[in-house]
Structure formats: C-alpha cells, structure tokens
Design an enzyme around this catalytic site. Structure first.
Site, PDB file in Angstrom:
ATOM      1  N   LYS A 195      -3.874   4.334   1.971  1.00 32.66           N
ATOM      2  CA  LYS A 195      -2.853   5.058   2.630  1.00 32.66           C
ATOM      3  C   LYS A 195      -2.634   6.468   2.001  1.00 32.66           C
ATOM      4  O   LYS A 195      -2.554   7.327   3.061  1.00 32.66           O
ATOM      5  CB  LYS A 195      -1.521   4.230   1.992  1.00 32.66           C
ATOM      6  CG  LYS A 195      -1.355   2.764   2.446  1.00 32.66           C
ATOM      7  CD  LYS A 195      -0.130   2.215   2.046  1.00 32.66           C
ATOM      8  CE  LYS A 195       0.186   2.241   0.685  1.00 32.66           C
ATOM      9  NZ  LYS A 195      -0.785   1.284  -0.205  1.00 32.66           N
ATOM     10  N   HIS A 202       0.573  -7.558  -4.497  1.00 29.41           N
ATOM     11  CA  HIS A 202       1.907  -7.470  -4.594  1.00 29.41           C
ATOM     12  C   HIS A 202       2.530  -9.110  -4.131  1.00 29.41           C
ATOM     13  O   HIS A 202       3.492  -9.273  -3.694  1.00 29.41           O
ATOM     14  CB  HIS A 202       2.538  -6.676  -3.692  1.00 29.41           C
ATOM     15  CG  HIS A 202       2.210  -5.078  -3.850  1.00 29.41           C
ATOM     16  ND1 HIS A 202       2.268  -4.670  -5.155  1.00 29.41           N
ATOM     17  CD2 HIS A 202       1.844  -4.300  -3.163  1.00 29.41           C
ATOM     18  CE1 HIS A 202       1.855  -3.240  -5.212  1.00 29.41           C
ATOM     19  NE2 HIS A 202       1.221  -3.240  -3.758  1.00 29.41           N
ATOM     20  N   ASN A 218       5.975   7.242   0.029  1.00 22.96           N
ATOM     21  CA  ASN A 218       5.360   6.635  -1.316  1.00 22.96           C
ATOM     22  C   ASN A 218       4.351   7.654  -1.790  1.00 22.96           C
ATOM     23  O   ASN A 218       3.741   7.247  -2.701  1.00 22.96           O
ATOM     24  CB  ASN A 218       4.622   5.271  -0.617  1.00 22.96           C
ATOM     25  CG  ASN A 218       4.388   4.324  -1.746  1.00 22.96           C
ATOM     26  OD1 ASN A 218       5.184   4.203  -2.749  1.00 22.96           O
ATOM     27  ND2 ASN A 218       2.966   4.020  -1.948  1.00 22.96           N
TER      28      ASN A 218
END
Length: 480
Positions: free
Chosen positions: A127, A196, A150
């Site tokens: 990302k 996660h 982010n």
C-alpha cells in the site's frame, strides 16, 4: 486543513488523540461541531489540549447527546474486545466512524466540478509504496497531489480541496470498516493475505473490510485489482460479473489479454487490441522485485485512468526515489549492502525482500504475527545466516532449525547488525546483503516500524564511519 462543515451543529465525540484524532477534532471544531475529545493516555490529552483540542471525559459524558463517534482506527470496536468507549457508543446507538468518513462526506457535499479526484489504495502489502509512487507520478506530471490516510498526514490535514486536487489515500482495513461514504475515482486492491485476524476474526471478514474501497464507485470510476494471488483473481472475476465500472486487472507474473502487466521486467498496458510498452522497470532502482513491479502496474493503471499521458507516467515511474523503510538501501561498506525493510511487519511482507536478494544476512524478529516465519521456508535458501532479535527469537529459531538454517539469537538490533556486518565482510560471497526485514511488529523494542528503521539507518551510518579494519568483533552483550 479541511473544515468538516457537514458536521456543523452536531456533537461529535472523538477518542484517540494521536495524529488523526487531533486533526479530526480540530477539523470538526473548525467546521462548527461541538467536539468532546478524550484519550486514555494523560500525555496525549495534554498534547492535544496544547494544540487547541477541547477535552471532555467520555467515561462520564452523557452519550445520549452525542450524534457521531470518531474512534481511532487502531482502537477496536468489536474484536478482539471492544474498547469501553465503543461499548458506550453502541449502548447509545451512536454510529462509529473515522476521519476517512468525515473527508468522504466533505467531498460529497461539494458540487461535482469542485471535487478533487480521489485515488484510494488498499491491500495487505504494498500500500505505502503504491501510494507514494502515485503521488510522485502526479507531482511529476504537474498535478496538485496530496498524500495521506494510513501514511503521512491525516486526511483532514490535507490542503484545501479544489477541482484540480488529487487526493492519494492509503487505506487500512481498520479505516475502511468505519467508512461508508467514500467514492474513489480510482480504487486499488493490491492483494490479500492473512493479517489482522485478531481484529477481523476471519480472512473472509478481513477481505470484506478491504472490499469496501469499491462500494460507492459508479460506471465512471475505475477498479484496479491485483490478480497475482488467488483472492485477487476471484475478486476480479466476481466484480466483472457485477460490472458497473471499469475493471483493470494488474499482474507482474503473466500476460493479460486486458489489463496492465509486467513481462521480462517491462511494463505493458493492454487496454485495447494492442499492448503498448510503457517503461522498463529494471531501470527503476527503487522498485526492485516482482512485488514492486505489480505495485508499479497498479499505479500506472490508476493514474492513466484519470487521463494522464502514458509516456509521462512511465518517465515518472523510473524516477521514483523509493519509500523509506521498504527495501531501502541505506548504505554500503566495501561490497556489503545494507537494506532497511523495517516496514515488513509480517511474513508476507518480508517475503518480498527475501525473494529479491541472494546471499542475505537476515535480521528478523520482534512481536510475531500468527504463523511466524514458517511461510517463508521456501526462501531460506537465499539466507546465509539469520540474526534474531526480540520476543520472536526462540520461535523463529525453532523454525530455522527445522530447515537446518544457521541462526544466532542477538537480542538487540545493534548487536544483530554488528554480527551480520562482520560475517558479511568475512564471507567472501559476491554482493552480500545485510537485510533488516523483521517479519514482525516492533512494539517489544521500538515505538513503531519507522523508529526501528531509523535506528537501523543510524547504526549503519555509524559503521560506515569506521574504517573497515576497525570494525570491532561483536562481544557477548550482558543481555545476550
């Protein structure tokens, strides 16, 4: 700063006064909302108040007066255990959102001609590189590009929006699960691998959270999907069946009849009947490895969908300086190259670096994710010796033992670097790499991966300032 005027007259509770929480509180207040802000940490509260944030103890507040609740993305509202503030919000039927949702509502409230273009990026890995690369491309092409989310700045701290602005936003699953209104002109889904899961429960839930990046797109928008993993392939097929927008698959492993792909290191666009070569990614020194080639393909697909010139995009890709802490070369001592890959906080992220180099003197460890480094066993052949640090050292060592791979428990990053450097210098191999690619979170020894990477860079610079003949033989430290 962007003023959150769509919340004017509303009472908004904000919990978590880090970078994004403080910016959200100030944005809401500037837009005319009544803000109740709080954090469990007294130092964070004091720092926020010094910046002009109004504090109110949310433990004793009347939640029936609250209209919206902005909860820091890192604080759970469901799994593994809801935070006390999330419980209070749920009991009072207050919706939980994040700063991305605030931005989305502000953009939607503008007339179409006054809205910025939004490029949104998500995926388990890649990302930040893709986000930074897109920002670099846009700026190189003369566009007003703002990067946040982010990575870098909180989105509400971006510069004032106007019709010529491009917002390039990196989005985590934590942010996406609290965002309902975002419409991305170009949305990128790079890949998905287990991560996660304590927060989302299952891989399926994790993937659904990521897919929210596409929800509000229309036929005028573009969805870019990495198809080099099974999840991406299936997602691309599903979305093509639904149709409703332009869907561009991207791959660094195979030719695509329709899409953007990398073959022999060269980037090709095939969105019509003929594939066109865009650039030779082997000339892009900051984009080493097949995974970065897919990142480049995704960046090209997204930016070109907004009408930018293919030649200019290709030139900008080749001039990309790279991303700090992601396969970042921080120095060379004789023939030994030092690579900072501190952002590799899980095994899948570390795989990219291990697959890109040979003769690796590997520094790994910290707080391990589920599965440890077992998924990397097929790449241990690229590793000469491993130097383990932090909580994960024993478990990682056991995995390396199974593969009969040499390793040392060095406890700290500094001792691991000293030992790895000495061994690399004395190895006699061609082009040895001292690689920090931890495959772990940093929280046992460092505040975050950036601090860990900065420490590695500083220590490498210190070594480079010492005459090679004077590099000390590592001594057993007291904690070792």
């Amino acid at each position: 700063m962007i003023k959150a005027e769509t919340f004017r007259g509303r009472t908004v509770a904000v919990f978590g006064l880090g970078r994004t929480g403080v910016t959200a509180a100030l944005s809401l207040a500037a837009g005319g909302a009544t803000v109740w802000a709080w954090d469990d940490n007294a130092d964070s509260r004091e720092a926020a108040e010094a910046q002009g944030v109004t504090l109110k103890d949310l433990k004793t507040a009347d939640w029936l007066q609250v209209d919206d609740f902005v909860l820091s993305p890192g604080v759970p509202h469901h799994l593994p255990k809801p935070h006390w503030s999330a419980k209070k919000a749920k009991a009072a039927n207050v919706p939980v959102i994040c700063d991305i949702e605030i931005l989305a509502r502000e953009v939607a409230a503008r007339a179409e001609r006054q809205r910025p273009k939004i490029i949104a990026i998500t995926g388990t890995n890649g990302k930040s590189t893709t986000t930074s690369l897109i920002g670099h491309i846009l700026k190189s092409c003369g566009k007003d590009a703002q990067i946040g989310g982010n990575i870098g700045r909180g989105v509400l701290d971006l510069d004032r929006m106007h019709s010529g602005t491009y917002y390039v936003i990196e989005l985590s699953s934590y942010q996406l699960e609290r965002t309902q209104s975002l419409r991305a002109n170009a949305a990128i889904f790079l890949n998905l691998s287990p991560d996660h899961l304590d927060r989302h429960g299952t891989l399926e839930n994790y993937g659904l959270a990521k897919q929210a990046i596409f929800v509000n797109q229309t036929h005028e928008d573009t969805a870019v999907i990495g198809v080099d993993d099974d999840y991406g392939k299936a997602l691309c097929t599903q979305m093509k069946v639904k149709n409703g927008r332009s869907i561009v698959p991207v791959s660094a492993r195979r030719s695509l009849g329709h899409g953007v792909s990398v073959l022999g290191g060269k980037l090709f666009c095939n969105m019509s009947r003929k594939a066109h070569e865009i650039c030779d990614l082997q000339e892009a020194k900051a984009l080493e490895g097949r995974h970065n080639w897919q990142n480049a393909a995704a960046a090209y697909a997204a930016v070109s969908s907004l009408g930018l010139d293919a030649r200019e995009i290709g030139e900008a890709i080749l001039s990309f300086p790279g991303l700090a802490h992601r396969m970042e070369t921080v120095g060379t001592l004789r023939n030994v190259r030092f690579v900072n890959d501190s952002k590799a906080t899980n095994a899948d992220a570390a795989r990219q670096a291990l697959a890109s180099y040979e003769n690796i003197f590997w520094i790994a460890g910290g707080v391990a994710k589920e599965g440890g480094i077992e998924p990397l066993a097929d790449l241990f052949g690229n590793v000469r010796t491993a130097y383990l640090i932090g909580e994960a050292a024993d478990d990682f060592g056991a995995t390396l033992d199974e593969s009969k791979k040499k390793w040392h428990d060095k406890k700290t990053l500094q001792m691991a670097l000293l030992c790895a450097t000495k061994d690399a210098l004395e190895s006699g191999v061609e082009n040895p790499i001292v690689l920090l690619s931890p495959a772990c979170a940093s929280f046992d020894q460092f505040k975050n991966f950036e601090v860990r990477g900065d420490a590695f860079r500083t220590q490498v610079e210190t070594l480079m300032g010492i005459e090679t003949s004077d590099v000390p033989a590592p001594q057993e430290e007291e904690a070792a």
